[in-house]
Design an enzyme around this catalytic site. Structure first.
Site, short mmCIF file in Angstrom:
data_model
loop_
_atom_site.label_atom_id
_atom_site.label_comp_id
_atom_site.label_asym_id
_atom_site.label_seq_id
_atom_site.Cartn_x
_atom_site.Cartn_y
_atom_site.Cartn_z
N ARG A 74 0.68 -36.85 -59.95
CA ARG A 74 1.88 -37.48 -60.37
C ARG A 74 1.94 -38.89 -60.38
O ARG A 74 1.02 -39.56 -59.75
CB ARG A 74 3.02 -37.03 -59.42
CG ARG A 74 3.25 -35.31 -59.74
CD ARG A 74 4.74 -34.93 -58.90
NE ARG A 74 4.84 -33.56 -59.32
CZ ARG A 74 5.86 -32.79 -59.19
NH1 ARG A 74 6.83 -33.54 -58.45
NH2 ARG A 74 5.86 -31.44 -59.53
N GLU B 289 -2.58 -30.45 -57.53
CA GLU B 289 -2.16 -31.05 -58.83
C GLU B 289 -0.94 -31.99 -58.62
O GLU B 289 -1.22 -32.99 -59.38
CB GLU B 289 -1.64 -29.95 -59.87
CG GLU B 289 -2.57 -28.99 -59.98
CD GLU B 289 -3.21 -27.84 -58.88
OE1 GLU B 289 -2.34 -27.75 -58.05
OE2 GLU B 289 -4.17 -27.33 -59.09
N ASN B 290 -0.39 -32.06 -57.37
CA ASN B 290 0.68 -33.11 -57.38
C ASN B 290 0.07 -34.50 -56.96
O ASN B 290 0.68 -35.53 -57.41
CB ASN B 290 1.60 -32.88 -56.13
CG ASN B 290 2.38 -31.58 -56.30
OD1 ASN B 290 2.96 -30.95 -55.28
ND2 ASN B 290 2.84 -31.69 -57.62
N TRP B 291 -1.21 -34.37 -56.66
CA TRP B 291 -1.92 -35.76 -56.76
C TRP B 291 -1.96 -36.51 -58.01
O TRP B 291 -1.97 -37.88 -57.92
CB TRP B 291 -3.30 -35.64 -56.03
CG TRP B 291 -3.30 -35.45 -54.63
CD1 TRP B 291 -3.85 -34.18 -54.18
CD2 TRP B 291 -2.94 -36.16 -53.39
NE1 TRP B 291 -3.83 -34.46 -52.79
CE2 TRP B 291 -3.25 -35.48 -52.35
CE3 TRP B 291 -2.54 -37.32 -53.16
CZ2 TRP B 291 -2.97 -35.83 -51.02
CZ3 TRP B 291 -2.30 -37.87 -51.78
CH2 TRP B 291 -2.53 -37.16 -50.90
N ARG C 156 6.90 -18.38 -61.58
CA ARG C 156 5.37 -18.47 -61.40
C ARG C 156 4.69 -18.50 -60.32
O ARG C 156 5.52 -19.35 -59.27
CB ARG C 156 4.71 -19.25 -62.44
CG ARG C 156 5.24 -20.63 -62.41
CD ARG C 156 4.54 -21.62 -63.67
NE ARG C 156 5.01 -22.97 -63.67
CZ ARG C 156 6.04 -23.25 -64.25
NH1 ARG C 156 6.55 -22.65 -65.12
NH2 ARG C 156 6.80 -24.44 -64.22
N ASP D 22 10.89 -26.00 -55.08
CA ASP D 22 11.00 -26.61 -56.28
C ASP D 22 12.28 -27.00 -56.86
O ASP D 22 13.22 -26.54 -56.43
CB ASP D 22 10.44 -25.59 -57.38
CG ASP D 22 9.77 -26.15 -58.87
OD1 ASP D 22 9.56 -27.25 -58.71
OD2 ASP D 22 9.42 -25.51 -59.78
N GLY E 177 12.98 -32.94 -58.18
CA GLY E 177 13.17 -33.98 -58.97
C GLY E 177 14.49 -33.82 -59.96
O GLY E 177 15.15 -34.74 -60.14
N GLU F 80 6.37 -9.47 -51.84
CA GLU F 80 7.65 -9.31 -52.85
C GLU F 80 7.84 -10.75 -53.14
O GLU F 80 8.01 -11.91 -52.09
CB GLU F 80 8.56 -8.74 -51.83
CG GLU F 80 8.49 -7.40 -51.44
CD GLU F 80 8.35 -6.40 -52.65
OE1 GLU F 80 8.98 -6.78 -53.47
OE2 GLU F 80 7.67 -5.38 -52.40
C1 FPP Z 1 9.01 -29.61 -55.96
O1 FPP Z 1 9.87 -30.16 -56.78
C2 FPP Z 1 8.68 -30.48 -54.90
C3 FPP Z 1 7.54 -31.29 -54.45
C4 FPP Z 1 6.51 -31.39 -55.36
C5 FPP Z 1 7.50 -32.05 -53.33
C6 FPP Z 1 8.23 -31.50 -51.85
C7 FPP Z 1 8.06 -32.25 -50.88
C8 FPP Z 1 9.01 -32.24 -50.01
C9 FPP Z 1 10.16 -31.38 -49.90
C10 FPP Z 1 8.97 -33.12 -49.00
C11 FPP Z 1 7.77 -32.88 -48.17
C12 FPP Z 1 7.93 -32.81 -46.75
C13 FPP Z 1 7.61 -32.23 -45.76
C14 FPP Z 1 7.88 -32.85 -44.50
C15 FPP Z 1 7.17 -30.85 -45.89
P1 FPP Z 1 9.59 -30.95 -58.11
O2 FPP Z 1 9.40 -32.61 -57.99
O3 FPP Z 1 8.41 -30.12 -58.96
O4 FPP Z 1 10.90 -30.96 -58.84
P2 FPP Z 1 11.18 -30.72 -60.38
O5 FPP Z 1 10.71 -29.54 -60.77
O6 FPP Z 1 12.60 -30.87 -60.37
O7 FPP Z 1 10.69 -32.03 -60.92
#
Ligand code: FPP
Length: 240
Positions: free
Chosen positions: A78, A74-76, A195, A27, A30, A208
């Site tokens: 965004r 849920e990320n779909w 969470r 996480d 962004g 853990e």
């Molecule tokens: C969470 O950070 C991250 C994601 C939702 C996407 C993670 C994706 C990658 C690391 C690339 C995936 C690629 C592979 C090959 C596995 P956030 O966007 O929620 O960050 P924020 O909480 O700061 O907004």
């Protein structure tokens, strides 16, 4: 590169217990980008580079299973530009790294509902898993289009469709995306959120947890080591 560095005593000091299965909620991509006045996709790019390094480091340390939460159901929801950016990173990762994972004898599993993907991406994911399925050094599980409740429900519906009206824990586990994968021992979440966010709900019963404020692209080898030292201090009782 995997196994290229020797595990030295000083470097790995304090790592007396290594989890068999480590899971990571990656996480903070962004926020990492926003802090640098960059588009969010640049954060995901940096996050995916850190993910590549983490796979190698986990294999070097003798961890046998690594599961990363790359994209939730849920990320779909965004915005489309961000979703497209993550999908593009994922596709180029597959093209570039599947041959490398194969050379390193790494098996790949995708945990999630592949029906959400377009046909080309879905086929590429299925082909990659197939190509690497007999590898034995290390298992990398990528949770993509994954939701814990969704996973549990699809397992229930699958078992009902098979005509079952009562199942054992073992039979239920065989219907989850993680069939054949041991439960995670240790779950790390970066970026300061504390969470579970629908991640491995069934499988994490005795895991853990470790929470750190460090944003995922900055979670380097030394941060991983700090987390693992903490894991080594935990007394696991499994309810006993
Ligand atoms: C969470 O950070 C991250 C994601 C939702 C996407 C993670 C994706 C990658 C690391 C690339 C995936 C690629 C592979 C090959 C596995 P956030 O966007 O929620 O960050 P924020 O909480 O700061 O907004």
């Amino acid at each position: 590169m995997i196994f290229s560095k020797k595990r030295t005593k000083t470097e790995d000091n304090g790592l007396n217990v290594i989890p068999n299965h480590l899971a990571i909620i990656m996480d903070g991509n962004g926020r990492w980008a926003t802090k640098r006045h960059l588009p969010r996709t640049a954060g995901h790019k940096a996050g995916s580079e850190n993910f590549v390094k983490t796979v190698d480091e986990c294999a070097r340390l003798g961890i046998k299973y690594l599961t990363v939460y790359a994209f939730s159901t849920e990320n779909w929801n965004r915005n489309q530009t961000e979703v497209d950016g993550i999908m593009e990173i994922m596709r180029s990762y597959i093209v570039k790294y599947v041959p490398i994972l194969d050379k390193k004898n790494i098996r790949l599993r995708i945990l999630g509902d592949l029906n959400y993907f377009d046909e080309e991406s879905r086929n590429a994911l299925i082909a990659s898993v197939k190509k690497l399925e007999n590898n034995t050094a290390f298992t990398l599980c990528i949770a993509l289009s994954y939701g814990g409740r969704h996973e549990i429900l699809q397992a229930v519906n699958r078992l009902l469709a098979e005509g079952k009206n009562e199942v054992t824990e073992k039979e239920f586990e065989e219907a989850l995306y993680t069939a054949g994968i041991p439960d995670p021992d240790f779950i790390i979440r970066t970026s300061g959120e504390e969470r579970i966010s629908n991640f491995l709900l069934w499988q994490s019963a005795y895991a853990e947890y470790y929470f750190t404020k460090v944003l995922w692209p900055d979670f380097d080898e030394s941060e991983l080591r700090k987390a693992l030292v903490e894991f080594g201090k935990r007394k696991r009782r499994f309810g006993k």
